[in-house]
Design a protein around this motif. Structure first.
Motif, short mmCIF file in Angstrom:
data_model
loop_
_atom_site.label_atom_id
_atom_site.label_comp_id
_atom_site.label_asym_id
_atom_site.label_seq_id
_atom_site.Cartn_x
_atom_site.Cartn_y
_atom_site.Cartn_z
N THR A 25 0.70 -1.08 0.03
CA THR A 25 0.09 -0.05 -0.07
C THR A 25 0.83 1.11 0.05
N ASP A 26 0.05 2.26 -0.37
CA ASP A 26 1.07 3.65 -0.05
C ASP A 26 1.27 4.07 1.04
N SER A 27 0.61 3.72 2.18
CA SER A 27 1.06 4.05 3.49
C SER A 27 2.13 3.06 4.01
N MET A 28 2.57 1.97 3.57
CA MET A 28 3.45 1.18 3.78
C MET A 28 4.70 1.41 2.88
N ALA A 29 4.60 2.12 1.88
CA ALA A 29 5.54 2.43 0.83
C ALA A 29 6.24 3.86 1.35
N GLN A 30 5.29 4.57 2.14
CA GLN A 30 5.74 5.58 2.75
C GLN A 30 6.55 5.71 4.17
N LEU A 31 6.10 4.50 4.69
CA LEU A 31 6.86 4.05 6.10
C LEU A 31 8.33 3.58 5.55
N TYR A 32 8.15 2.69 4.51
CA TYR A 32 9.64 2.17 4.00
C TYR A 32 10.44 3.32 3.68
N ARG A 33 9.81 4.38 2.93
CA ARG A 33 10.77 5.45 2.64
C ARG A 33 11.38 6.21 3.68
N SER A 34 10.70 6.37 4.90
CA SER A 34 11.03 7.11 6.03
C SER A 34 11.95 6.43 6.79
N VAL A 35 11.95 5.14 6.82
CA VAL A 35 12.97 4.28 7.46
C VAL A 35 14.09 4.32 6.59
N MET A 36 14.22 4.30 5.21
CA MET A 36 15.31 4.27 4.49
C MET A 36 15.91 5.66 4.28
N VAL A 37 15.16 6.76 4.56
CA VAL A 37 15.81 8.03 4.63
C VAL A 37 16.69 8.12 5.80
N CYS A 38 16.04 7.60 7.05
CA CYS A 38 16.98 7.75 8.27
C CYS A 38 18.09 6.82 8.30
N VAL A 77 8.58 -6.35 14.71
CA VAL A 77 9.46 -5.33 14.08
C VAL A 77 10.54 -5.04 15.03
N ARG A 78 10.31 -4.66 16.18
CA ARG A 78 11.26 -4.05 17.27
C ARG A 78 12.22 -5.28 17.40
N ASP A 79 12.11 -6.33 17.44
CA ASP A 79 12.61 -7.56 17.96
C ASP A 79 13.75 -7.84 16.73
N ASN A 80 13.29 -7.60 15.53
CA ASN A 80 14.14 -8.05 14.40
C ASN A 80 15.04 -6.79 13.86
N ALA A 81 14.95 -5.68 14.65
CA ALA A 81 15.52 -4.38 14.28
C ALA A 81 16.93 -4.44 14.64
N PRO A 83 20.25 -2.59 16.51
CA PRO A 83 20.16 -1.69 17.75
C PRO A 83 19.55 -0.20 17.56
N THR A 84 20.24 0.29 16.50
CA THR A 84 19.99 1.71 16.05
C THR A 84 18.42 1.96 15.93
N LEU A 85 18.04 1.00 14.95
CA LEU A 85 16.37 1.18 14.53
C LEU A 85 15.73 0.71 15.69
N ILE A 99 9.46 9.22 13.00
CA ILE A 99 10.74 8.81 12.78
C ILE A 99 11.46 10.14 12.33
N GLY A 100 10.87 11.06 11.13
CA GLY A 100 11.41 12.06 10.63
C GLY A 100 11.94 13.08 11.72
N LYS A 101 10.97 13.41 12.49
CA LYS A 101 11.23 14.39 13.53
C LYS A 101 12.26 13.75 14.63
N GLN A 102 12.25 12.62 14.92
CA GLN A 102 13.54 12.36 15.72
C GLN A 102 14.88 12.41 15.10
N SER A 103 15.09 12.38 13.47
CA SER A 103 16.28 12.40 12.84
C SER A 103 16.60 14.07 12.88
N ARG A 104 15.62 14.84 13.14
CA ARG A 104 16.00 16.36 13.06
C ARG A 104 16.13 16.87 14.36
N ARG A 105 16.13 16.10 15.44
CA ARG A 105 16.10 16.64 16.75
C ARG A 105 17.49 16.95 17.05
N GLN A 106 17.70 18.34 17.71
CA GLN A 106 19.14 18.78 17.94
C GLN A 106 19.51 18.10 19.34
#
Length: 107
Positions: A25-38, A77-81, A83-85, A99-106
């Motif tokens: 689905t589009d929403s899953m594609a966006q989620l995967y995109r967000s993970v890959m951006v990070c 998902v958590r158990d197969n990620a 350590p960083t993820l 996730i995107g907000k976390q990656s921009r956090r100062q």
């Protein structure tokens, strides 16, 4: 699919090909995109690449969320990620931050 890839060799076309093959689905594609951006942002921080190739991958738009992860899905998902993820996922659940907000956090 991306478990053993080199960020140096990754191109946006690889992501598009992978999404097309998954037929998700589009929403899953966006989620995967967000993970890959990070993921690629981490590769930049580690000095493995100079620019984030995922910036060239479009945002997916779709309908509103119609369900949330079940506890079992979250734990899977958590158990197969790595350590960083795993840390990012845990922070997301506990704070409600995307996730995107976390990656921009100062720091």
């Amino acid at each position: 699919a991306f478990e053993a890839f080199n960020p140096e060799d990754f191109k946006p076309k690889h992501f598009y090909q992978w999404i097309a093959a998954k037929k998700i689905t589009d929403s899953m594609a966006q989620l995967y995109r967000s993970v890959m951006v990070c993921t690629m942002a981490l590769a930049i921080e580690e000095g493995r690449i100079d620019a984030n190739p995922m910036r060239e991958v479009k945002n997916w738009t779709g309908g509103q969320r119609n369900r949330y992860l079940t506890d079992a899905e979250y734990l899977s998902v958590r158990d197969n990620a790595n350590p960083t993820l795993r840390a990012i996922i845990t922070i997301s659940l506990q704070t409600g931050q995307r996730i995107g907000k976390q990656s921009r956090r100062q720091s």
